[in-house]
Design a protein around this motif. Structure first.
Motif, PDB file in Angstrom:
ATOM      1  N   TYR A  15       1.768  -3.195  24.309  1.00  0.00           N
ATOM      2  CA  TYR A  15       1.577  -1.751  24.456  1.00  0.00           C
ATOM      3  C   TYR A  15       0.595  -1.473  25.599  1.00  0.00           C
ATOM      4  O   TYR A  15      -0.515  -0.982  25.378  1.00  0.00           O
ATOM      5  N   PRO A  16       0.975  -1.813  26.829  1.00  0.00           N
ATOM      6  CA  PRO A  16       0.040  -1.682  27.957  1.00  0.00           C
ATOM      7  C   PRO A  16      -0.304  -0.243  28.321  1.00  0.00           C
ATOM      8  O   PRO A  16      -1.236  -0.019  29.100  1.00  0.00           O
ATOM      9  N   ASP A  17       0.416   0.710  27.788  1.00  0.00           N
ATOM     10  CA  ASP A  17       0.157   2.098  28.155  1.00  0.00           C
ATOM     11  C   ASP A  17      -0.768   2.808  27.180  1.00  0.00           C
ATOM     12  O   ASP A  17      -1.108   3.976  27.370  1.00  0.00           O
ATOM     13  N   THR A  18      -1.235   2.098  26.119  1.00  0.00           N
ATOM     14  CA  THR A  18      -2.045   2.765  25.081  1.00  0.00           C
ATOM     15  C   THR A  18      -3.532   2.475  25.284  1.00  0.00           C
ATOM     16  O   THR A  18      -3.928   1.362  25.629  1.00  0.00           O
ATOM     17  N   ASP A  19      -4.329   3.507  25.021  1.00  0.00           N
ATOM     18  CA  ASP A  19      -5.779   3.335  25.090  1.00  0.00           C
ATOM     19  C   ASP A  19      -6.323   2.616  23.851  1.00  0.00           C
ATOM     20  O   ASP A  19      -7.358   1.948  23.906  1.00  0.00           O
ATOM     21  N   ALA A  20      -5.637   2.765  22.729  1.00  0.00           N
ATOM     22  CA  ALA A  20      -6.108   2.117  21.490  1.00  0.00           C
ATOM     23  C   ALA A  20      -6.126   0.601  21.642  1.00  0.00           C
ATOM     24  O   ALA A  20      -7.074  -0.072  21.191  1.00  0.00           O
ATOM     25  N   ALA A  21      -5.080   0.062  22.285  1.00  0.00           N
ATOM     26  CA  ALA A  21      -5.033  -1.384  22.481  1.00  0.00           C
ATOM     27  C   ALA A  21      -6.154  -1.831  23.424  1.00  0.00           C
ATOM     28  O   ALA A  21      -6.753  -2.902  23.242  1.00  0.00           O
ATOM     29  N   ARG A  22      -6.438  -1.010  24.428  1.00  0.00           N
ATOM     30  CA  ARG A  22      -7.536  -1.333  25.337  1.00  0.00           C
ATOM     31  C   ARG A  22      -8.890  -1.282  24.617  1.00  0.00           C
ATOM     32  O   ARG A  22      -9.756  -2.135  24.821  1.00  0.00           O
ATOM     33  N   GLN A  23      -9.064  -0.285  23.770  1.00  0.00           N
ATOM     34  CA  GLN A  23     -10.304  -0.178  23.016  1.00  0.00           C
ATOM     35  C   GLN A  23     -10.487  -1.388  22.111  1.00  0.00           C
ATOM     36  O   GLN A  23     -11.606  -1.898  21.943  1.00  0.00           O
ATOM     37  N   ALA A  24      -9.385  -1.873  21.527  1.00  0.00           N
ATOM     38  CA  ALA A  24      -9.462  -3.061  20.673  1.00  0.00           C
ATOM     39  C   ALA A  24      -9.925  -4.274  21.473  1.00  0.00           C
ATOM     40  O   ALA A  24     -10.741  -5.073  20.999  1.00  0.00           O
ATOM     41  N   VAL A  25      -9.399  -4.414  22.701  1.00  0.00           N
ATOM     42  CA  VAL A  25      -9.813  -5.543  23.551  1.00  0.00           C
ATOM     43  C   VAL A  25     -11.303  -5.465  23.855  1.00  0.00           C
ATOM     44  O   VAL A  25     -12.033  -6.466  23.767  1.00  0.00           O
ATOM     45  N   VAL A  26     -11.791  -4.271  24.206  1.00  0.00           N
ATOM     46  CA  VAL A  26     -13.203  -4.111  24.547  1.00  0.00           C
ATOM     47  C   VAL A  26     -14.087  -4.368  23.321  1.00  0.00           C
ATOM     48  O   VAL A  26     -15.083  -5.100  23.386  1.00  0.00           O
ATOM     49  N   THR A  27     -13.736  -3.775  22.190  1.00  0.00           N
ATOM     50  CA  THR A  27     -14.543  -3.933  20.980  1.00  0.00           C
ATOM     51  C   THR A  27     -14.577  -5.391  20.528  1.00  0.00           C
ATOM     52  O   THR A  27     -15.637  -5.922  20.170  1.00  0.00           O
ATOM     53  N   ARG A  28     -13.423  -6.035  20.541  1.00  0.00           N
ATOM     54  CA  ARG A  28     -13.380  -7.442  20.143  1.00  0.00           C
ATOM     55  C   ARG A  28     -14.095  -8.328  21.163  1.00  0.00           C
ATOM     56  O   ARG A  28     -14.679  -9.344  20.801  1.00  0.00           O
ATOM     57  N   GLY A  29     -14.058  -7.935  22.421  1.00  0.00           N
ATOM     58  CA  GLY A  29     -14.833  -8.673  23.427  1.00  0.00           C
ATOM     59  C   GLY A  29     -16.326  -8.563  23.167  1.00  0.00           C
ATOM     60  O   GLY A  29     -17.066  -9.545  23.312  1.00  0.00           O
ATOM     61  N   GLU A  30     -16.775  -7.374  22.760  1.00  0.00           N
ATOM     62  CA  GLU A  30     -18.199  -7.202  22.434  1.00  0.00           C
ATOM     63  C   GLU A  30     -18.582  -8.002  21.201  1.00  0.00           C
ATOM     64  O   GLU A  30     -19.661  -8.611  21.143  1.00  0.00           O
ATOM     65  N   SER A  31     -17.708  -8.026  20.195  1.00  0.00           N
ATOM     66  CA  SER A  31     -17.983  -8.823  19.000  1.00  0.00           C
ATOM     67  C   SER A  31     -18.071 -10.306  19.353  1.00  0.00           C
ATOM     68  O   SER A  31     -18.927 -11.035  18.834  1.00  0.00           O
ATOM     69  N   LEU A  32     -17.199 -10.739  20.241  1.00  0.00           N
ATOM     70  CA  LEU A  32     -17.206 -12.140  20.668  1.00  0.00           C
ATOM     71  C   LEU A  32     -18.502 -12.480  21.400  1.00  0.00           C
ATOM     72  O   LEU A  32     -19.139 -13.499  21.113  1.00  0.00           O
ATOM     73  N   THR A  33     -18.892 -11.629  22.351  1.00  0.00           N
ATOM     74  CA  THR A  33     -20.124 -11.921  23.102  1.00  0.00           C
ATOM     75  C   THR A  33     -21.348 -11.874  22.188  1.00  0.00           C
ATOM     76  O   THR A  33     -22.287 -12.653  22.373  1.00  0.00           O
ATOM     77  N   ASN A  34     -21.329 -10.984  21.205  1.00  0.00           N
ATOM     78  CA  ASN A  34     -22.457 -10.932  20.257  1.00  0.00           C
ATOM     79  C   ASN A  34     -22.557 -12.216  19.442  1.00  0.00           C
ATOM     80  O   ASN A  34     -23.654 -12.734  19.209  1.00  0.00           O
TER      81      ASN A  34
END
Length: 623
Positions: free
Chosen positions: A134-153
């Motif tokens: 779903y490359p056109d959705t912002d929700a999928a992008r938000q999930a990538v960013v949030t999960r990236g932050e959880s990973l870095t934490n």
């Protein structure tokens, strides 16, 4: 001939001898629970006879005895057994210390699933897979960013945990060194006092017990051996060095090492040479800090820096929904600000070293293509440079595998554009910086015209980091400056992406340089990093890293537990044997007191009889 008062003298000596024996038995009982005390025994011998074999002796039958005499009071001790216990103690404390800290290390890797690095990384890859659909959705992008932050934490949390344990070990090293120095001083002072007591003809039993106890305690901190060959100069050795020589105690000092995060090195105070202790709790602490914990930290940093580098490589060449490109997904912090990686390593104000982490060739290569070239690669290794030969019939993939399987601290792979990449690994030596390519040389043409990394062959065209602007040796190849120390402590999602999630790049720019709404090729490429051979070093994939990390820590814990149990059993047998020889048995001492008491009573009765005889002789004979 013996005088009339000879019997009184014999009785007096007997009374004194039995009194000393009773007092010694009482001393043993009172110290039954004293640590390091060994029971004492009175050595009795017959007093010299009245007559000796010379011409002036009286013509009487035989030699006339004069009773008993206390020859010495000695402790019951097996010096050979003591020597063995002291030499063996360091192994017990070594494994005991390792077991304690390895358990702490195991707890770091036993994280709950919801906060573990492995779990958060799996969710991170799933986020990219979802974005690819779903490359056109912002929700999928938000999930990538949030999960990236959880990973870095979670990565930063593991780094903090490892640093906390390492700091604690370093503090224990400093405290243990103080104990070593204190024990050495006490042993030397006791040795000096013991020599003086012996010079007066006495047996310093209690002082020797105290010294033996201190030596055993010292043997628990470092590996020591003792030398009693010279009674006037008691020697304690450690790893080929003398730490106590008679009344002289050598001291160990701690010196901060900037190449090792400021942690301390050990030196002999008098010579300033390295002080190395392979055994005891101090040896275990040094191994834990400089080998085990450093290895865990380097392994985490290696995973983080290569993971972030590979994700960033795809992301900055992709384009976001807002048509922004050229952004790294994870922020990279360079070790130096100089664009060529120049650094003043010796602190004299002159740039003298180049800190470069990655080199990327200019030519696209085919993995299965035979190169048709011969030569020798010279790369930085653990201890000096290593060589890797290549031949005309070798394929590109075979040479890459040969580089990665070598002991070199430079590893290779083909990137997404099939260009050859050389990357630095963590350094085995504390004195060498991590993630810095130190030397790259090719006697042939593989790294020059074929892959496009070096500008020239041979030693004159080699890249060597021990100079400023070493990147001038590169043939227009792209390079990346070494990241800041411990990248796992600083990794974070790019703030520009956090502030605008449409900057998350899922597409490859089209011919017009824009993002197609349904293009998720970049997201697919990033998600594929999960299972491809991307790691630098012995771990080929990210899954290999997680599997090896848990396995290595578990095996170290198992080894420490088994060795500690074995050493405890050995030391228990030795200590039980020593206690059977030197330990105080209350029942035995009470039985001896009763025996000595009877002897004392008999001696007193003998003196009474002699008194009566003298009374008769003096007061009842004559007119």
């Amino acid at each position: 001939m013996a005088g009339s008062f000879g019997g009184i003298e014999i009785g007096k000596r007997s009374l004194m001898a039995h009194q000393v024996q009773i007092n010694t038995a009482g001393h043993n009982i009172s110290n039954a629970d004293t640590e390091g005390y060994s029971r004492q025994r009175v050595h009795i011998k017959e007093f010299d006879p009245l007559y000796r074999p010379d011409l002036e002796r009286a013509e009487v039958a035989g030699q006339i005895g004069q009773g008993t005499d206390v020859q010495a009071i000695k402790r019951v001790r097996d010096e050979l057994l003591d020597t063995r216990i002291v030499a063996q103690t360091n192994q017990e404390t070594y494994w005991g210390t390792r077991d304690k800290y390895i358990q702490m290390l195991e707890q770091i890797y036993m994280e709950p699933d919801e906060i573990s690095i492995r779990s958060n990384m799996d969710k991170y890859w799933e986020g990219w897979q979802e974005l690819s659909l779903y490359p056109d959705t912002d929700a999928a992008r938000q999930a990538v960013v949030t999960r990236g932050e959880s990973l870095t934490n979670s990565i930063q949390q593991r780094n903090k945990s490892l640093v906390a344990i390492t700091d604690q070990v370093n503090s224990d090293i400093i405290g243990t060194v103080k104990q070593v120095n204190d024990y050495a001083r006490q042993i030397a002072a006791l040795s000096d006092e013991i020599v003086r007591v012996r010079g007066m003809g006495d047996n310093p039993n209690d002082l020797e017990d105290r010294r033996d106890l201190l030596v055993e305690k010292l043997g628990g901190l470092i590996n020591v051996t003792i030398d009693r060959s010279d009674p006037d100069e008691y020697l304690v050795h450690t790893n080929g060095e003398i730490i106590v020589q008679g009344s002289i105690a050598r001291q160990v000092e701690t010196v901060s090492n900037p190449n090792n995060n400021g942690y301390v090195d050990l030196r002999w105070q008098d010579t300033q040479l390295e002080a190395y202790f392979p055994g005891g709790s101090l040896g275990a602490l040094m191994d834990l800090r400089d080998k085990d914990l450093r290895s865990e930290m380097q392994s985490l940093n290696t995973m983080v820096i290569n993971f972030a580098d590979l994700v960033n490589d795809v992301h900055r060449n992709a384009i976001g929904k807002n048509n922004v490109t050229g952004l790294n997904f994870f922020t990279e912090h360079a070790f130096v600000e100089n664009v060529n990686g120049n650094f003043d390593r010796d602190g004299d104000g002159v740039l003298d070293t180049s800190y470069v982490f990655r080199m990327t060739g200019t030519n696209s290569l085919k993995p299965q293509e035979q190169i048709g070239l011969e030569g020798t690669l010279t790369l930085a290794g653990h201890d000096g440079n290593i060589t890797v030969d290549y031949h005309a019939t070798d394929t590109v993939e075979e040479i890459i595998n040969r580089i990665n399987d070598s002991d070199g601290e430079v590893k290779a792979y083909l990137d997404r554009n099939s260009n050859l990449v050389l990357k630095a690994t963590a350094s085995a030596s504390i004195n060498n910086p991590d993630f810095v390519i130190r030397h790259v040389e090719d006697s042939g043409m593989f790294l020059t015209g074929y892959s496009g990394i070096l500008a020239a062959s041979g030693a004159e065209g080699a890249y060597d980091f021990a100079q400023a602007d070493a990147v001038n040796a590169l043939n227009g190849a792209q390079f990346a400056v070494t990241p800041v120390m411990n990248p796992s402590a600083w990794i974070e999602v790019n703030p520009n992406i956090r502030s605008d999630i449409q900057s998350v790049a899922a597409a490859i720019p089209n011919l017009q340089g824009f993002a197609d709404a349904d293009d998720g090729r970049a997201a697919v490429e990033i998600a594929a990093i999960r299972n491809t051979h991307v790691m630098i070093g012995s771990n080929r994939t990210l899954d290999d890293y997680f599997a090896d990390s848990v396995t290595n820590v578990g095996l170290k814990g198992e080894q420490a537990q088994n060795m500690l149990a074995s050493q405890n059993a050995i030391m228990q047998d030795l200590r039980d044997l020593r206690d059977s020889i030197s330990g105080v048995n209350i029942d035995e001492e009470l039985a001896d007191i009763m025996k000595f008491q009877h002897g004392y009573n008999a001696a007193a009765r003998f003196v009474t009889v002699q008194d009566q005889l003298l009374d008769t002789l003096i007061n009842r004979l004559g007119v």
